[in-house]
Design a protein around this motif. Structure first.
Motif, short mmCIF file in Angstrom:
data_model
loop_
_atom_site.label_atom_id
_atom_site.label_comp_id
_atom_site.label_asym_id
_atom_site.label_seq_id
_atom_site.Cartn_x
_atom_site.Cartn_y
_atom_site.Cartn_z
N ILE A 181 26.56 25.72 28.13
CA ILE A 181 28.00 25.42 28.16
C ILE A 181 28.54 25.38 26.72
O ILE A 181 29.62 25.90 26.44
CB ILE A 181 28.28 24.09 28.90
N PHE A 182 27.75 24.82 25.81
CA PHE A 182 28.16 24.78 24.40
C PHE A 182 28.16 26.19 23.82
O PHE A 182 29.09 26.60 23.14
CB PHE A 182 27.24 23.85 23.60
N ASP A 183 27.08 26.95 24.09
CA ASP A 183 26.99 28.32 23.55
C ASP A 183 28.18 29.16 24.00
O ASP A 183 28.79 29.87 23.20
CB ASP A 183 25.70 29.02 24.02
N ILE A 184 28.50 29.07 25.29
CA ILE A 184 29.62 29.88 25.82
C ILE A 184 30.94 29.44 25.18
O ILE A 184 31.74 30.27 24.76
CB ILE A 184 29.66 29.78 27.37
N HIS A 185 31.15 28.14 25.08
CA HIS A 185 32.39 27.68 24.45
C HIS A 185 32.49 28.11 22.98
O HIS A 185 33.55 28.50 22.51
CB HIS A 185 32.52 26.15 24.57
N GLU A 186 31.36 28.03 22.28
CA GLU A 186 31.39 28.41 20.84
C GLU A 186 31.79 29.88 20.66
O GLU A 186 32.33 30.25 19.64
CB GLU A 186 30.02 28.18 20.20
N GLY A 187 31.52 30.70 21.67
CA GLY A 187 31.84 32.13 21.58
C GLY A 187 33.27 32.47 21.99
O GLY A 187 33.65 33.64 21.97
N LEU A 188 34.07 31.50 22.39
CA LEU A 188 35.45 31.79 22.81
C LEU A 188 36.32 32.06 21.58
O LEU A 188 35.88 31.87 20.44
CB LEU A 188 36.01 30.61 23.62
N ASP A 189 37.53 32.50 21.84
CA ASP A 189 38.44 32.89 20.76
C ASP A 189 39.42 31.74 20.49
O ASP A 189 40.21 31.40 21.36
CB ASP A 189 39.19 34.14 21.25
N PHE A 190 39.32 31.11 19.31
CA PHE A 190 40.12 29.91 19.06
C PHE A 190 41.24 30.13 18.06
O PHE A 190 41.13 30.96 17.16
CB PHE A 190 39.21 28.77 18.55
N ILE A 191 42.29 29.31 18.18
CA ILE A 191 43.39 29.32 17.19
C ILE A 191 42.87 28.72 15.89
O ILE A 191 43.06 29.25 14.81
CB ILE A 191 44.59 28.47 17.71
N ASN A 192 42.21 27.57 16.02
CA ASN A 192 41.64 26.90 14.85
C ASN A 192 40.22 27.43 14.64
O ASN A 192 39.33 27.18 15.46
CB ASN A 192 41.61 25.37 15.12
N PRO A 193 39.97 28.15 13.53
CA PRO A 193 38.65 28.77 13.34
C PRO A 193 37.53 27.74 13.23
O PRO A 193 36.36 28.08 13.41
CB PRO A 193 38.82 29.54 12.02
N GLU A 194 37.88 26.47 12.97
CA GLU A 194 36.82 25.45 12.85
C GLU A 194 36.43 24.86 14.21
O GLU A 194 35.51 24.05 14.31
CB GLU A 194 37.31 24.30 11.95
N TYR A 195 37.14 25.25 15.26
CA TYR A 195 36.88 24.60 16.55
C TYR A 195 35.46 24.89 17.08
O TYR A 195 34.81 24.01 17.64
CB TYR A 195 37.95 25.02 17.58
N ALA A 196 34.96 26.11 16.83
CA ALA A 196 33.59 26.44 17.29
C ALA A 196 32.58 25.53 16.60
O ALA A 196 31.60 25.07 17.22
CB ALA A 196 33.28 27.91 16.99
N GLU A 197 32.83 25.24 15.32
CA GLU A 197 31.93 24.37 14.56
C GLU A 197 31.97 22.93 15.11
O GLU A 197 30.94 22.26 15.19
CB GLU A 197 32.41 24.42 13.09
N ILE A 198 33.16 22.48 15.49
CA ILE A 198 33.32 21.13 16.06
C ILE A 198 32.49 21.02 17.34
O ILE A 198 31.81 20.03 17.59
CB ILE A 198 34.83 20.84 16.33
N ILE A 199 32.53 22.07 18.16
CA ILE A 199 31.77 22.07 19.42
C ILE A 199 30.26 22.08 19.13
O ILE A 199 29.49 21.32 19.72
CB ILE A 199 32.16 23.29 20.30
N LYS A 200 29.88 22.90 18.18
CA LYS A 200 28.45 23.01 17.82
C LYS A 200 27.91 21.66 17.38
O LYS A 200 26.84 21.22 17.80
CB LYS A 200 28.32 24.03 16.68
N LYS A 201 28.69 20.98 16.55
CA LYS A 201 28.26 19.68 16.01
C LYS A 201 28.10 18.63 17.13
O LYS A 201 27.30 17.72 17.05
CB LYS A 201 29.32 19.22 15.00
N ALA A 202 28.91 18.82 18.20
CA ALA A 202 28.93 17.81 19.28
C ALA A 202 27.74 17.95 20.24
O ALA A 202 27.41 17.00 20.96
CB ALA A 202 30.23 17.93 20.06
#
Ligand code: SF4
Length: 324
Positions: free
Chosen positions: A203-224
Motif C-alpha cells: 500500500i505504501f509502495d503503490i502510494h509512493e508511485g502516485l503523481d503528487f502536487i507536492n513533490p515531497e509527499y512521496a517521501e512523507i509516505i515513505k518515512k511513515a
C-alpha cells in the motif's frame, strides 16, 4: 424529501486569505464555457490577462495555466483578482462551487464538501455527522429502484457498523470489510480472492508511485511506513469513514462495487494514520486534508487506486482484513 444537505455544508464559509492550503495552489482551474464567453466579451488589461493565461489542456479542457504552481489570479495578499475586479458572480463555476459537491442520483440529490479544503475538513472531521434517513422516493430511474433501495439499506448498515464506538476502530473496519464482502457476493455475484500476502508494504509502495502536487509527499509516505497507528485517533477516523461511506457508497449503483469504498477508507486510514504516527506533533485533520488533495481528490490517483482494487489480489478484502 428528495434531497439531503448535511449541517456542515450549510456552515461552510471560505476563509480566503486565512486558508493554510488554498485551492488556488497546485490545481489547474477548469473554466466553463459561459464564464470564458463572458471573459472574452471584456476589454482592457485585466481582460487581456485572462485571455493570455487561458489555454487548452491535454484533456481538451480550457484552464487557467498555473504560475509557480499558483492560480495566476491569486494575488500576493492571497486574494482572488477575478473576485476583486469582476465580482463574485463572475467567478467561473469551478471556483464558485469548490469545495461544494453535488451527488445526483437521478431522483434524489445529496450534497457534501470536499475534504481537500482545510475549512471543510475541519467541519467534516470535527464533529459527528447526522447521516441521511435515506427515505427517498425512488422512481423513473435508469437504474433498478430495487438495487438503489438495497444499497441505501447496506449503506446505513455500513455506517452503523463503523460507528459502534464500544469497539476499537480497527475491529470495526474489519467488520465493515466482512459485511461488504457478503454484499459484493450476494448482490453483485463477485467473490473476493482468498489471497494472503506478507504485509501492507504494497500500500505504501503503490502510494509512493502516485503523481503528487507536492513533490515531497512521496517521501512523507515513505518515512511513515512501519509506524503504529494510535487508537487515540479512532474518533477522527470514524468520521472519516462515515464521510467516505456517504460520499462514495452509492456509486455502486453504476460500478457494481461496494468494496471499493471500503478499500478507499482502508488506504486513507493506513496512510494518514501512519503519517500521524511518524510525526512529533501531528495535526491529523491537516494530514487527512493533504491526503484528500493529493490522492482522493486527484482524478488520476483515485482512478489508479480503483483499478488496482479490482485487479491486484493484494487488495483482496481477506488480505486487508488480516492486517488489522
Ligand atoms: S481551500 Fe477552502 S477555505 Fe481555502 S481558499 Fe479554497 S475554498 Fe477557501
Amino acid at each position: 424529501m428528495n434531497k439531503f444537505i448535511p449541517n456542515y455544508y450549510k456552515e461552510f464559509e471560505c476563509i480566503a486569505k486565512l486558508c493554510p492550503d488554498s485551492c488556488c495552489q497546485g490545481w489547474d482551474v477548469v473554466v466553463d464555457e459561459n464564464s470564458e464567453n463572458y471573459y472574452n466579451s471584456l476589454k482592457g488589461d485585466f481582460a487581456d490577462k485572462i485571455k493570455e493565461v487561458t489555454v487548452t489542456d491535454e484533456d481538451g479542457d480550457r484552464i487557467f495555466t498555473l504560475t509557480d504552481k499558483r492560480c495566476p489570479f491569486w494575488n500576493k495578499d492571497k486574494l482572488c483578482d477575478i473576485y476583486i475586479n469582476l465580482g463574485e458572480e463572475h467567478l467561473c463555476d469551478t471556483c464558485r462551487n469548490f469545495p461544494r459537491i453535488t451527488m445526483d442520483y437521478e431522483c434524489f440529490t445529496e450534497y457534501t464538501l470536499s475534504l481537500a479544503c482545510p475549512k471543510a475538513a475541519e467541519l467534516i472531521l470535527g464533529e459527528d455527522f447526522i447521516f441521511p434517513l435515506s427515505n427517498y422516493k425512488i422512481k423513473n430511474t435508469e437504474y433498478h429502484p430495487y438495487l438503489m433501495r438495497l444499497l441505501l439499506s447496506a449503506r446505513n448498515r455500513s455506517k452503523d457498523i463503523i460507528t459502534e464506538r464500544g469497539i476499537p476502530f480497527k475491529k470495526r473496519l474489519k467488520n465493515l470489510l466482512g459485511f461488504n464482502v457478503a454484499i459484493q457476493d450476494q448482490v453483485f455475484n463477485k467473490k473476493e480472492e482468498h489471497f494472503k500476502g506478507d504485509d501492507l508494504s504494497f500500500i505504501f509502495d503503490i502510494h509512493e508511485g502516485l503523481d503528487f502536487i507536492n513533490p515531497e509527499y512521496a517521501e512523507i509516505i515513505k518515512k511513515a511506513e512501519g509506524s503504529t497507528i494510535s487508537s487515540e485517533y479512532d474518533d477522527v477516523f470514524t468520521r472519516l469513514a462515515v464521510y467516505y461511506i456517504y460520499r462514495y457508497y452509492l456509486n455502486a449503483v453504476e460500478t457494481k462495487n461496494v468494496l471499493s469504498t471500503i478499500k478507499r477508507i482502508f488506504c486513507a486510514y493506513i496512510i494518514t494514520g501512519s503519517i500521524a504516527a511518524s510525526e512529533t506533533e501531528p495535526d491529523l485533520i491537516r494530514i487527512i486534508q493533504n491526503y484528500s488533495k493529493e490522492v482522493e481528490h486527484s482524478y488520476e490517483n483515485a482512478e489508479t487506486l480503483e483499478l488496482l482494487f479490482e485487479s491486484d489480489e493484494r487488495f483482496s478484502a481477506f488480505n486487508l482484513a488480516g492486517f488489522i
